[in-house]
Write an enzyme that holds these catalytic residues in place. Sequence first.
Site, short mmCIF file in Angstrom:
data_model
loop_
_atom_site.label_atom_id
_atom_site.label_comp_id
_atom_site.label_asym_id
_atom_site.label_seq_id
_atom_site.Cartn_x
_atom_site.Cartn_y
_atom_site.Cartn_z
N GLY A 12 -20.50 14.71 20.67
CA GLY A 12 -20.58 14.22 22.05
C GLY A 12 -21.63 13.16 22.32
O GLY A 12 -22.05 12.98 23.46
N ASN A 14 -21.10 10.00 22.23
CA ASN A 14 -20.45 9.00 23.08
C ASN A 14 -20.37 9.49 24.53
O ASN A 14 -20.53 8.70 25.46
CB ASN A 14 -19.06 8.64 22.56
CG ASN A 14 -19.11 7.57 21.48
OD1 ASN A 14 -19.37 6.41 21.76
ND2 ASN A 14 -18.90 7.98 20.24
N ASN A 101 -9.16 5.33 23.86
CA ASN A 101 -9.78 6.05 22.73
C ASN A 101 -10.75 5.14 22.00
O ASN A 101 -10.58 3.93 21.97
CB ASN A 101 -8.66 6.48 21.76
CG ASN A 101 -9.19 7.17 20.52
OD1 ASN A 101 -9.99 8.11 20.61
ND2 ASN A 101 -8.76 6.72 19.35
N HIS A 103 -12.21 4.37 18.25
CA HIS A 103 -11.89 4.62 16.84
C HIS A 103 -12.97 3.99 15.96
O HIS A 103 -13.35 2.85 16.17
CB HIS A 103 -10.51 4.05 16.51
CG HIS A 103 -10.06 4.43 15.14
ND1 HIS A 103 -9.52 5.68 14.86
CD2 HIS A 103 -10.11 3.77 13.96
CE1 HIS A 103 -9.25 5.75 13.56
NE2 HIS A 103 -9.59 4.62 13.00
C1 GAR Z 1 -16.90 8.67 16.91
O1 GAR Z 1 -17.41 7.93 15.84
C2 GAR Z 1 -15.46 8.31 17.17
O2 GAR Z 1 -15.16 6.97 16.89
C3 GAR Z 1 -14.74 9.23 16.24
O3 GAR Z 1 -15.44 10.44 16.33
C4 GAR Z 1 -16.82 10.15 16.55
C5 GAR Z 1 -17.32 11.04 17.66
O4 GAR Z 1 -18.72 10.97 17.75
N1 GAR Z 1 -13.36 9.38 16.61
C6 GAR Z 1 -12.38 9.45 15.73
O5 GAR Z 1 -12.57 9.45 14.54
C7 GAR Z 1 -11.00 9.57 16.33
N2 GAR Z 1 -9.99 9.19 15.37
P1 GAR Z 1 -19.51 11.68 18.92
O6 GAR Z 1 -18.96 13.10 19.04
O7 GAR Z 1 -20.92 11.64 18.50
O8 GAR Z 1 -19.24 10.88 20.18
#
Ligand code: GAR
Length: 189
Positions: A12, A14, A101, A103
């Site tokens: 989390g 982001n 989303n 990525h």
């Molecule tokens: C992020 O790097 C996002 O781009 C990736 O998961 C991470 C979540 O980080 N998403 C994917 O790979 C979706 N295909 P966070 O939980 O620290 O925000």
Amino acid sequence: MKNICILLSGSGTNLQNIFENIKDGKIQNAKINLVIADRECFALERAKNLGLKSILIKRGKSFTEELLNAIPENTDLIVLAGFLSILNKEIFNKIYVPIINIHPALLPKFGGKGMWGNNVHNAVLENNETESGATVHFVTQEVDEGEIILQKSFKLIEDETTETLAEKVHKIEYEIFPKAIQQILNSEK
Ligand code: GAR
């Protein structure tokens, strides 16, 4: 005031970054109306600490139905911030607000099923790519194939590892995700 509903599965960071960008006025006139997790994860704790309303909907037979019931009616934008479930086509028939989303790679490269988190960074390294980055895109029924909203890249250095890549990509995500969110909210006026 625009309402952003955030779906996630991971740590989390982001979510926290979006929250802070709203607080600092870098994302204007918006609030997070609900955080939805599809599994136990640290992001739920984070949401709680930030004072955000959050719920857990575990994956299973009635996942899509529960998700549809949970997304508040006043939602203007749905943001997938490290969300690892694939949205069922029923969602797209019933939800009329944009879904975006983040990525952790330069789509259309390194997208699709199984391409998430460190799997993506490992694939980038194995493929001897010279650059990587992050992409914000619209979510459609085809995994990671929706229109690109924002993308930013960086050059790989020698001795790059999964960890250094993950860190650099996250930094870029913190930069382009809020920008993309603001852009979409502006275009919805
Ligand atoms: C992020 O790097 C996002 O781009 C990736 O998961 C991470 C979540 O980080 N998403 C994917 O790979 C979706 N295909 P966070 O939980 O620290 O925000």
